[in-house]
Design an enzyme around this catalytic site. Structure first.
Site, PDB file in Angstrom:
ATOM      1  N   TYR A   1      -3.956 -18.116   6.516  1.00  0.00           N
ATOM      2  CA  TYR A   1      -3.828 -16.829   5.810  1.00  0.00           C
ATOM      3  C   TYR A   1      -4.532 -16.896   4.463  1.00  0.00           C
ATOM      4  CZ  TYR A   1      -1.795 -13.496   2.494  1.00  0.00           C
ATOM      5  OH  TYR A   1      -1.647 -12.562   1.504  1.00  0.00           O
ATOM      6  N   ALA A   2      -4.169 -17.924   3.661  1.00  0.00           N
ATOM      7  CA  ALA A   2      -4.725 -18.022   2.307  1.00  0.00           C
ATOM      8  C   ALA A   2      -6.243 -18.222   2.354  1.00  0.00           C
ATOM      9  CB  ALA A   2      -4.045 -19.162   1.551  1.00  0.00           C
TER      10      ALA A   2
ATOM     11  N   LYS B   1      -7.859 -14.910   3.038  1.00  0.00           N
ATOM     12  CA  LYS B   1      -7.829 -14.068   1.835  1.00  0.00           C
ATOM     13  C   LYS B   1      -8.846 -14.569   0.808  1.00  0.00           C
ATOM     14  CE  LYS B   1      -5.606 -11.085   0.829  1.00  0.00           C
ATOM     15  NZ  LYS B   1      -5.891  -9.623   1.038  1.00  0.00           N
TER      16      LYS B   1
ATOM     17  N   THR C   1      -4.542 -12.607  -3.527  1.00  0.00           N
ATOM     18  CA  THR C   1      -3.233 -13.245  -3.687  1.00  0.00           C
ATOM     19  C   THR C   1      -3.345 -14.553  -4.467  1.00  0.00           C
ATOM     20  OG1 THR C   1      -1.569 -14.478  -2.421  1.00  0.00           O
ATOM     21  CG2 THR C   1      -3.630 -14.103  -1.316  1.00  0.00           C
ATOM     22  N   ASP C   2      -2.243 -14.963  -5.082  1.00  0.00           N
ATOM     23  CA  ASP C   2      -2.240 -16.254  -5.793  1.00  0.00           C
ATOM     24  C   ASP C   2      -2.359 -17.431  -4.818  1.00  0.00           C
ATOM     25  OD1 ASP C   2       0.340 -16.225  -4.661  1.00  0.00           O
ATOM     26  OD2 ASP C   2       1.386 -16.662  -6.533  1.00  0.00           O
ATOM     27  N   GLU C   3      -2.130 -17.160  -3.519  1.00  0.00           N
ATOM     28  CA  GLU C   3      -2.175 -18.257  -2.546  1.00  0.00           C
ATOM     29  C   GLU C   3      -3.590 -18.817  -2.383  1.00  0.00           C
ATOM     30  OE1 GLU C   3       0.248 -17.949   0.924  1.00  0.00           O
ATOM     31  OE2 GLU C   3       1.537 -16.437   0.020  1.00  0.00           O
TER      32      GLU C   3
ATOM     33  N   GLY D   1       0.822  -1.216   0.000  1.00  0.00           N
ATOM     34  CA  GLY D   1       0.000   0.000   0.000  1.00  0.00           C
ATOM     35  C   GLY D   1       0.852   1.261   0.000  1.00  0.00           C
TER      36      GLY D   1
HETATM   37  P1  NAD Z   1       1.626  -5.739   5.076  1.00  0.00           P
HETATM   38  O1  NAD Z   1       1.435  -6.704   6.200  1.00  0.00           O
HETATM   39  O2  NAD Z   1       2.978  -5.196   4.810  1.00  0.00           O
HETATM   40  O3  NAD Z   1       0.657  -4.491   5.266  1.00  0.00           O
HETATM   41  C1  NAD Z   1      -0.658  -4.619   5.735  1.00  0.00           C
HETATM   42  C2  NAD Z   1      -1.102  -3.259   6.252  1.00  0.00           C
HETATM   43  O4  NAD Z   1      -2.472  -3.386   6.680  1.00  0.00           O
HETATM   44  C3  NAD Z   1      -0.307  -2.760   7.464  1.00  0.00           C
HETATM   45  O5  NAD Z   1       0.026  -1.412   7.293  1.00  0.00           O
HETATM   46  C4  NAD Z   1      -1.268  -2.932   8.638  1.00  0.00           C
HETATM   47  O6  NAD Z   1      -1.072  -1.985   9.670  1.00  0.00           O
HETATM   48  C5  NAD Z   1      -2.608  -2.738   7.937  1.00  0.00           C
HETATM   49  N1  NAD Z   1      -3.719  -3.373   8.656  1.00  0.00           N
HETATM   50  C6  NAD Z   1      -3.766  -4.628   9.164  1.00  0.00           C
HETATM   51  N2  NAD Z   1      -4.953  -4.850   9.757  1.00  0.00           N
HETATM   52  C7  NAD Z   1      -5.688  -3.708   9.593  1.00  0.00           C
HETATM   53  C8  NAD Z   1      -6.995  -3.323   9.957  1.00  0.00           C
HETATM   54  N3  NAD Z   1      -7.810  -4.164  10.615  1.00  0.00           N
HETATM   55  N4  NAD Z   1      -7.427  -2.093   9.621  1.00  0.00           N
HETATM   56  C9  NAD Z   1      -6.617  -1.226   8.958  1.00  0.00           C
HETATM   57  N5  NAD Z   1      -5.356  -1.538   8.592  1.00  0.00           N
HETATM   58  C10 NAD Z   1      -4.900  -2.771   8.895  1.00  0.00           C
HETATM   59  O7  NAD Z   1       1.044  -6.494   3.807  1.00  0.00           O
HETATM   60  P2  NAD Z   1       1.443  -6.329   2.253  1.00  0.00           P
HETATM   61  O8  NAD Z   1       2.513  -7.318   1.928  1.00  0.00           O
HETATM   62  O9  NAD Z   1       1.636  -4.900   1.943  1.00  0.00           O
HETATM   63  O10 NAD Z   1       0.116  -6.853   1.574  1.00  0.00           O
HETATM   64  C11 NAD Z   1      -0.922  -5.941   1.190  1.00  0.00           C
HETATM   65  C12 NAD Z   1      -2.046  -6.741   0.574  1.00  0.00           C
HETATM   66  O11 NAD Z   1      -1.573  -7.441  -0.584  1.00  0.00           O
HETATM   67  C13 NAD Z   1      -2.612  -7.806   1.504  1.00  0.00           C
HETATM   68  O12 NAD Z   1      -3.998  -7.851   1.323  1.00  0.00           O
HETATM   69  C14 NAD Z   1      -1.969  -9.099   1.015  1.00  0.00           C
HETATM   70  O13 NAD Z   1      -2.795 -10.201   1.272  1.00  0.00           O
HETATM   71  C15 NAD Z   1      -1.874  -8.821  -0.479  1.00  0.00           C
HETATM   72  N6  NAD Z   1      -0.790  -9.531  -1.196  1.00  0.00           N
HETATM   73  C16 NAD Z   1       0.482  -9.490  -0.714  1.00  0.00           C
HETATM   74  C17 NAD Z   1       1.494 -10.138  -1.434  1.00  0.00           C
HETATM   75  C18 NAD Z   1       2.929 -10.091  -0.976  1.00  0.00           C
HETATM   76  O14 NAD Z   1       3.769 -10.786  -1.566  1.00  0.00           O
HETATM   77  N7  NAD Z   1       3.273  -9.291   0.027  1.00  0.00           N
HETATM   78  C19 NAD Z   1       1.186 -10.831  -2.615  1.00  0.00           C
HETATM   79  C20 NAD Z   1      -0.140 -10.843  -3.053  1.00  0.00           C
HETATM   80  C21 NAD Z   1      -1.124 -10.176  -2.341  1.00  0.00           C
END
Ligand code: NAD
Length: 324
Positions: free
Chosen positions: A152-153, A156, A128-130, A17
């Protein structure tokens, strides 16, 4: 079209984000008239991810996506909502799944209900692909039934399917993206790539689960953000888009690359007991986003990983407090 639209980014203080916010505010992903970030600042979210952005370039709201009153007020004031907020670490979900269900399922549903009451704009659910589960050969297309294996998966997948159902049931403009594994700057140092880089910087060994033969597709976070933007600007309501096209590697090959790049050797690798239910391989077919929206990743894996290693070397003051 997103021209002059007000953007709400949930989870914008996290890894992906905050990268998305930087690209929007820096002008690489254009057309938004304002940016609001809503984040609970869990252990994974930090204001230091946003400190390179001018204070007046975004509004920050400290809050929870499960807070119905707050999210209804915010969603009513915005045109485009991208839900990045999540509990995101598989190992933590294996130890305790409760927060994963609360944020990834109930939180997503709370946002969707607020979006339903507004009844216009675009809601993009970042998945996610998971959610597809493990695949030994070939790759999953978007229509594949979901068979997630970790808590987790599964959480999601639940959020992803609830999002789709709000499109089918209420006709809302909801789009879902499913990306492969991301790497890049500002990733919390519990995830494989930053954990290994920072361990090597600290003179520690890098722990590989099992025999290291698990395969993942690695996509630079900025390419993922460009894919999300392509879905916002050219995608269709109710559609799901895989975002892949990174580099498929075994964990062992990836680790060898990191260890060699950092001037270390195989003796810095230690094999540890495998993760419970560890999926062997994830692979997605991303021809839909490529063909329909002209998306293609831009960042070469070796160059992207070298730049990521360099960023962690230069930003110990960012990761050290988080890791400790
Ligand atoms: P991250 O854990 O780095 O960030 C998650 C953010 O969400 C954090 O800033 C956290 O404070 C915030 N958060 C958590 N619970 C919350 C709540 N209840 N209300 C408000 N904010 C909240 O995760 P990321 O790696 O940046 O992943 C972001 C999204 O992308 C996720 O939905 C994840 O499933 C998806 N994703 C991640 C990857 C990867 O490789 N990292 C791949 C595919 C999809």
């Amino acid at each position: 079209m997103v021209a002059k639209m007000k953007l709400l980014i949930t989870g914008g203080a996290g890894f992906i984000g905050s990268n998305f916010a930087r690209l929007v505010i820096g002008g690489s992903l254009s057309g938004f008239s304002s940016v609001t970030i809503l984040d609970k600042l869990t252990y994974a979210g930090t204001m230091s991810n946003l400190e390179s952005l001018p204070d007046d370039s975004f509004n920050f709201i400290h809050g929870d996506i499960c807070d119905e009153i707050l999210v209804t007020r915010l969603i009513n004031k915005h045109d485009v909502i991208i839900n990045f907020a999540a509990e995101s670490h598989v190992d933590r979900s294996i130890k305790n799944a409760k927060d994963f269900v609360l944020t990834n399922v109930v939180g997503t549903q709370t946002l969707l209900d607020a979006f339903k009451s507004k009844a216009n704009g675009i809601f993009l659910q970042v998945s996610t692909d998971e959610v597809y589960g493990s695949i030994s050969k070939g790759s999953w297309v978007e229509s594949e039934p979901l068979l997630p294996n970790s808590p987790y998966a599964a959480s999601k997948a639940s959020g992803d399917l609830i999002a789709r159902s709000y499109n089918r049931t209420y006709g809302l403009d909801i789009r879902v993206t499913r990306s492969s594994n991301n790497y890049g700057t500002h990733q919390f140092p519990e995830k494989l790539i930053p954990l290994f880089i920072t361990n090597l910087m600290q003179g520690l060994k890098v722990p590989i689960y099992g025999d290291g033969k698990n395969v993942r597709d690695w996509l630079h976070v900025e390419d993922h953000c460009r894919g999300i933007y392509a879905v916002l600007t050219g995608g269709e309501a109710g559609e799901i888009y895989n975002i892949g096209g990174g580099t498929e590697l075994t964990n062992l090959d990836l680790t060898r690359y990191i260890v060699n790049s950092m001037g270390r050797d195989f003796s810095d690798i230690e094999f540890v007991a495998d993760r419970l239910g560890h999926d062997l391989r994830y692979a997605i077919d991303w021809s839909k986003i490529r063909t329909n929206l002209g998306y293609a990743p831009k960042i070469d894996f070796n160059a992207g990983l070298d730049a990521t290693i360099q960023w962690y070397k230069e930003n110990e003051s960012w990761w050290f407090p988080l890791k400790n």
